[in-house]
Design an enzyme around this catalytic site. Sequence first.
Site, short mmCIF file in Angstrom:
data_model
loop_
_atom_site.label_atom_id
_atom_site.label_comp_id
_atom_site.label_asym_id
_atom_site.label_seq_id
_atom_site.Cartn_x
_atom_site.Cartn_y
_atom_site.Cartn_z
N GLU A 72 0.85 -1.20 0.00
CA GLU A 72 0.00 0.00 0.00
C GLU A 72 0.88 1.23 0.00
OE1 GLU A 72 -3.71 2.25 2.24
OE2 GLU A 72 -3.15 0.22 2.88
N ASP A 124 10.40 8.02 -0.05
CA ASP A 124 9.79 8.23 -1.36
C ASP A 124 9.44 6.88 -1.97
OD1 ASP A 124 9.47 8.70 -4.21
OD2 ASP A 124 10.43 10.65 -3.90
N ASP A 146 -2.64 12.25 -2.67
CA ASP A 146 -2.69 13.72 -2.79
C ASP A 146 -2.91 14.09 -4.25
OD1 ASP A 146 -2.13 16.49 -2.87
OD2 ASP A 146 -0.75 16.32 -1.18
#
Length: 241
Positions: A72, A124, A146
Amino acid sequence: MRSDSVAGEHDRPQGDLRRRGMIYGRRSGHKLRPTQASLLDTLLPELRLDPDGLPSPLTGAFSSPVTQIWLEIGFGGAEHLLWHARRNPSVGMIGVEPFINGVAKLISAIDAEKLGNIRVFDGDARLLLEALPPASLDRAFVLFPDPWHKKRHHKRRIVNSDTLSRLAQALKPGAELRLASDIPDYIRWMMEHARHVPALAWLAEHPEDWRARPADWPQTRYEQKALREGRTPVYLRFRRV
Protein backbone atom coordinates in the site's frame (compact mmCIF):
# COMPACT_ATOMS: atom_id res chain seq x y z
CA MET A 1 16.35 11.63 19.50
CA ARG A 2 13.48 13.91 18.47
CA SER A 3 10.70 12.50 16.32
CA ASP A 4 11.46 14.95 13.52
CA SER A 5 14.99 13.58 13.27
CA VAL A 6 13.50 10.26 12.22
CA ALA A 7 11.35 12.01 9.67
CA GLY A 8 14.37 13.75 8.26
CA GLU A 9 16.13 10.53 7.27
CA HIS A 10 14.35 10.43 3.92
CA ASP A 11 13.53 14.14 3.57
CA ARG A 12 15.71 14.57 0.50
CA PRO A 13 15.18 12.30 -2.51
CA GLN A 14 18.11 10.07 -3.27
CA GLY A 15 20.02 9.67 -6.52
CA ASP A 16 18.23 10.78 -9.66
CA LEU A 17 15.01 11.38 -7.69
CA ARG A 18 16.38 14.83 -6.89
CA ARG A 19 16.09 15.69 -10.56
CA ARG A 20 12.53 14.38 -10.76
CA GLY A 21 11.31 16.40 -7.78
CA MET A 22 9.29 15.54 -4.70
CA ILE A 23 5.97 13.72 -4.80
CA TYR A 24 4.86 14.39 -1.22
CA GLY A 25 4.37 17.47 0.93
CA ARG A 26 5.00 17.94 4.64
CA ARG A 27 6.70 15.18 6.61
CA SER A 28 5.11 15.79 10.01
CA GLY A 29 2.05 17.35 11.65
CA HIS A 30 1.13 17.68 15.32
CA LYS A 31 3.68 16.81 18.00
CA LEU A 32 3.89 13.10 18.69
CA ARG A 33 3.10 11.63 22.09
CA PRO A 34 6.20 10.47 24.00
CA THR A 35 5.29 6.80 23.50
CA GLN A 36 4.95 7.33 19.74
CA ALA A 37 8.27 9.17 19.54
CA SER A 38 9.90 6.37 21.50
CA LEU A 39 8.55 3.73 19.10
CA LEU A 40 9.99 5.66 16.17
CA ASP A 41 13.38 5.29 17.84
CA THR A 42 13.07 1.66 18.87
CA LEU A 43 10.53 -0.22 16.73
CA LEU A 44 10.60 1.61 13.39
CA PRO A 45 14.23 0.60 12.66
CA GLU A 46 13.16 -3.05 13.04
CA LEU A 47 10.18 -2.62 10.71
CA ARG A 48 11.73 -0.35 8.10
CA LEU A 49 12.56 -1.85 4.71
CA ASP A 50 15.78 -0.84 3.01
CA PRO A 51 15.34 -0.62 -0.79
CA ASP A 52 19.06 -1.30 -1.18
CA GLY A 53 18.86 -4.50 0.84
CA LEU A 54 15.55 -6.21 0.21
CA PRO A 55 15.53 -9.92 1.11
CA SER A 56 14.96 -12.51 -1.58
CA PRO A 57 12.26 -13.65 -1.51
CA LEU A 58 10.40 -10.70 0.01
CA THR A 59 8.56 -13.01 2.38
CA GLY A 60 11.81 -13.15 4.34
CA ALA A 61 11.29 -9.56 5.50
CA PHE A 62 8.54 -10.57 7.93
CA SER A 63 8.82 -12.02 11.42
CA SER A 64 5.72 -14.17 10.94
CA PRO A 65 5.32 -16.67 8.06
CA VAL A 66 3.57 -15.15 5.04
CA THR A 67 2.66 -16.56 1.65
CA GLN A 68 1.69 -13.35 -0.20
CA ILE A 69 2.95 -9.76 -0.34
CA TRP A 70 0.61 -6.78 -0.61
CA LEU A 71 1.82 -3.19 -1.00
CA GLU A 72 0.00 0.00 0.00
CA ILE A 73 1.47 3.31 -1.14
CA GLY A 74 0.40 6.25 1.00
CA PHE A 75 -1.38 4.46 3.83
CA GLY A 76 -2.28 7.71 5.63
CA GLY A 77 -3.87 6.86 8.97
CA ALA A 78 -3.30 3.13 8.31
CA GLU A 79 -6.98 2.15 8.66
CA HIS A 80 -6.99 0.21 5.40
CA LEU A 81 -3.60 -1.45 5.92
CA LEU A 82 -4.36 -2.55 9.48
CA TRP A 83 -7.79 -3.89 8.48
CA HIS A 84 -6.16 -6.21 5.95
CA ALA A 85 -3.23 -7.16 8.18
CA ARG A 86 -5.56 -8.24 10.97
CA ARG A 87 -7.78 -10.31 8.69
CA ASN A 88 -5.03 -11.80 6.56
CA PRO A 89 -2.23 -13.00 8.87
CA SER A 90 -0.63 -15.01 6.06
CA VAL A 91 -0.25 -11.86 3.93
CA GLY A 92 2.81 -9.67 4.37
CA MET A 93 1.73 -6.02 4.18
CA ILE A 94 4.25 -3.39 3.05
CA GLY A 95 3.12 0.12 3.88
CA VAL A 96 4.71 3.20 2.30
CA GLU A 97 4.07 6.57 3.94
CA PRO A 98 6.39 9.59 4.29
CA PHE A 99 4.09 11.40 6.77
CA ILE A 100 5.63 10.53 10.11
CA ASN A 101 2.41 10.94 12.12
CA GLY A 102 0.79 8.21 10.03
CA VAL A 103 3.84 6.01 10.51
CA ALA A 104 3.67 6.58 14.27
CA LYS A 105 0.00 5.58 14.33
CA LEU A 106 0.74 2.39 12.40
CA ILE A 107 3.69 1.25 14.48
CA SER A 108 1.76 1.99 17.68
CA ALA A 109 -0.88 -0.50 16.52
CA ILE A 110 1.78 -3.00 15.46
CA ASP A 111 3.35 -2.78 18.92
CA ALA A 112 0.05 -3.02 20.80
CA GLU A 113 -1.26 -5.96 18.76
CA LYS A 114 2.08 -7.68 18.15
CA LEU A 115 1.47 -7.85 14.41
CA GLY A 116 4.30 -9.62 12.62
CA ASN A 117 3.03 -9.27 9.06
CA ILE A 118 3.65 -5.54 8.46
CA ARG A 119 6.76 -3.76 7.24
CA VAL A 120 7.22 -0.04 6.61
CA PHE A 121 9.00 2.24 4.20
CA ASP A 122 8.80 5.89 5.27
CA GLY A 123 10.53 7.44 2.28
CA ASP A 124 9.79 8.23 -1.36
CA ALA A 125 7.70 5.39 -2.80
CA ARG A 126 9.67 5.50 -6.06
CA LEU A 127 12.79 4.29 -4.27
CA LEU A 128 11.01 1.14 -3.19
CA LEU A 129 9.23 0.62 -6.52
CA GLU A 130 12.55 0.71 -8.35
CA ALA A 131 13.98 -1.93 -5.99
CA LEU A 132 11.10 -4.42 -5.91
CA PRO A 133 11.83 -7.69 -7.72
CA PRO A 134 9.68 -8.45 -10.79
CA ALA A 135 6.49 -10.41 -10.07
CA SER A 136 6.93 -10.12 -6.29
CA LEU A 137 3.56 -8.57 -5.31
CA ASP A 138 0.18 -10.25 -5.06
CA ARG A 139 -1.80 -7.02 -4.65
CA ALA A 140 -1.15 -3.26 -4.54
CA PHE A 141 -3.13 -0.23 -3.40
CA VAL A 142 -2.88 3.52 -4.00
CA LEU A 143 -5.94 4.99 -2.30
CA PHE A 144 -6.90 8.66 -2.26
CA PRO A 145 -3.42 10.00 -2.99
CA ASP A 146 -2.69 13.72 -2.79
CA PRO A 147 -4.27 15.15 -5.98
CA TRP A 148 -1.84 18.07 -6.29
CA HIS A 149 -4.61 20.23 -7.76
CA LYS A 150 -2.53 22.93 -9.44
CA LYS A 151 -1.52 22.05 -12.98
CA ARG A 152 2.13 22.93 -12.34
CA HIS A 153 2.12 20.34 -9.53
CA HIS A 154 0.63 17.48 -11.57
CA LYS A 155 4.13 16.08 -12.04
CA ARG A 156 4.11 15.33 -8.29
CA ARG A 157 1.17 12.94 -8.57
CA ILE A 158 2.22 9.47 -7.47
CA VAL A 159 -0.09 7.82 -10.01
CA ASN A 160 1.48 8.31 -13.43
CA SER A 161 2.64 6.19 -16.33
CA ASP A 162 6.05 5.54 -14.79
CA THR A 163 4.86 4.39 -11.37
CA LEU A 164 2.03 2.36 -12.92
CA SER A 165 4.54 0.63 -15.19
CA ARG A 166 6.77 -0.15 -12.22
CA LEU A 167 3.80 -1.47 -10.26
CA ALA A 168 2.81 -3.64 -13.21
CA GLN A 169 6.34 -5.03 -13.35
CA ALA A 170 6.30 -5.80 -9.61
CA LEU A 171 2.87 -7.45 -9.68
CA LYS A 172 2.50 -11.14 -10.41
CA PRO A 173 0.38 -12.13 -13.42
CA GLY A 174 -3.22 -12.12 -12.25
CA ALA A 175 -2.46 -9.84 -9.28
CA GLU A 176 -4.71 -6.86 -8.60
CA LEU A 177 -4.00 -3.13 -8.40
CA ARG A 178 -6.55 -0.91 -6.67
CA LEU A 179 -6.71 2.85 -7.08
CA ALA A 180 -9.20 5.30 -5.60
CA SER A 181 -9.86 9.03 -5.66
CA ASP A 182 -12.67 11.49 -5.06
CA ILE A 183 -11.22 14.17 -7.36
CA PRO A 184 -12.73 14.00 -10.90
CA ASP A 185 -9.64 15.44 -12.56
CA TYR A 186 -7.38 12.92 -10.84
CA ILE A 187 -9.70 10.04 -11.71
CA ARG A 188 -9.47 10.97 -15.39
CA TRP A 189 -5.70 11.31 -14.97
CA MET A 190 -5.46 7.82 -13.44
CA MET A 191 -7.45 6.25 -16.25
CA GLU A 192 -5.49 8.07 -18.95
CA HIS A 193 -2.14 6.99 -17.54
CA ALA A 194 -3.30 3.43 -16.90
CA ARG A 195 -4.38 3.25 -20.54
CA HIS A 196 -0.71 3.61 -21.50
CA VAL A 197 0.28 0.52 -19.46
CA PRO A 198 -0.84 -2.51 -21.52
CA ALA A 199 -0.02 -4.91 -18.69
CA LEU A 200 -2.88 -3.47 -16.60
CA ALA A 201 -6.43 -4.46 -17.58
CA TRP A 202 -9.33 -2.47 -16.11
CA LEU A 203 -11.80 -4.87 -14.50
CA ALA A 204 -14.95 -2.74 -14.71
CA GLU A 205 -17.79 -4.17 -16.80
CA HIS A 206 -20.61 -1.88 -15.65
CA PRO A 207 -20.85 1.38 -13.61
CA GLU A 208 -21.34 -0.34 -10.25
CA ASP A 209 -17.88 -1.85 -10.62
CA TRP A 210 -16.31 1.54 -10.04
CA ARG A 211 -19.05 3.25 -8.02
CA ALA A 212 -19.22 0.75 -5.16
CA ARG A 213 -16.46 -0.50 -2.88
CA PRO A 214 -15.99 -4.29 -2.85
CA ALA A 215 -16.74 -6.01 0.46
CA ASP A 216 -13.01 -6.49 1.14
CA TRP A 217 -12.20 -2.80 0.61
CA PRO A 218 -12.53 -1.00 3.98
CA GLN A 219 -13.29 2.69 4.17
CA THR A 220 -10.49 5.12 5.01
CA ARG A 221 -10.77 8.41 6.86
CA TYR A 222 -9.99 10.24 3.62
CA GLU A 223 -12.97 8.60 1.99
CA GLN A 224 -15.15 9.49 4.97
CA LYS A 225 -14.04 13.11 4.66
CA ALA A 226 -14.83 13.12 0.93
CA LEU A 227 -18.33 11.80 1.56
CA ARG A 228 -18.95 14.36 4.33
CA GLU A 229 -17.91 17.12 1.96
CA GLY A 230 -20.16 15.86 -0.83
CA ARG A 231 -17.56 14.31 -3.14
CA THR A 232 -18.09 10.94 -4.78
CA PRO A 233 -15.27 8.40 -4.56
CA VAL A 234 -14.41 6.18 -7.50
CA TYR A 235 -12.88 2.72 -7.04
CA LEU A 236 -10.68 1.42 -9.84
CA ARG A 237 -9.50 -2.18 -10.05
CA PHE A 238 -6.92 -3.48 -12.53
CA ARG A 239 -5.52 -6.94 -13.14
CA ARG A 240 -1.93 -7.63 -14.14
CA VAL A 241 -2.18 -9.51 -17.41
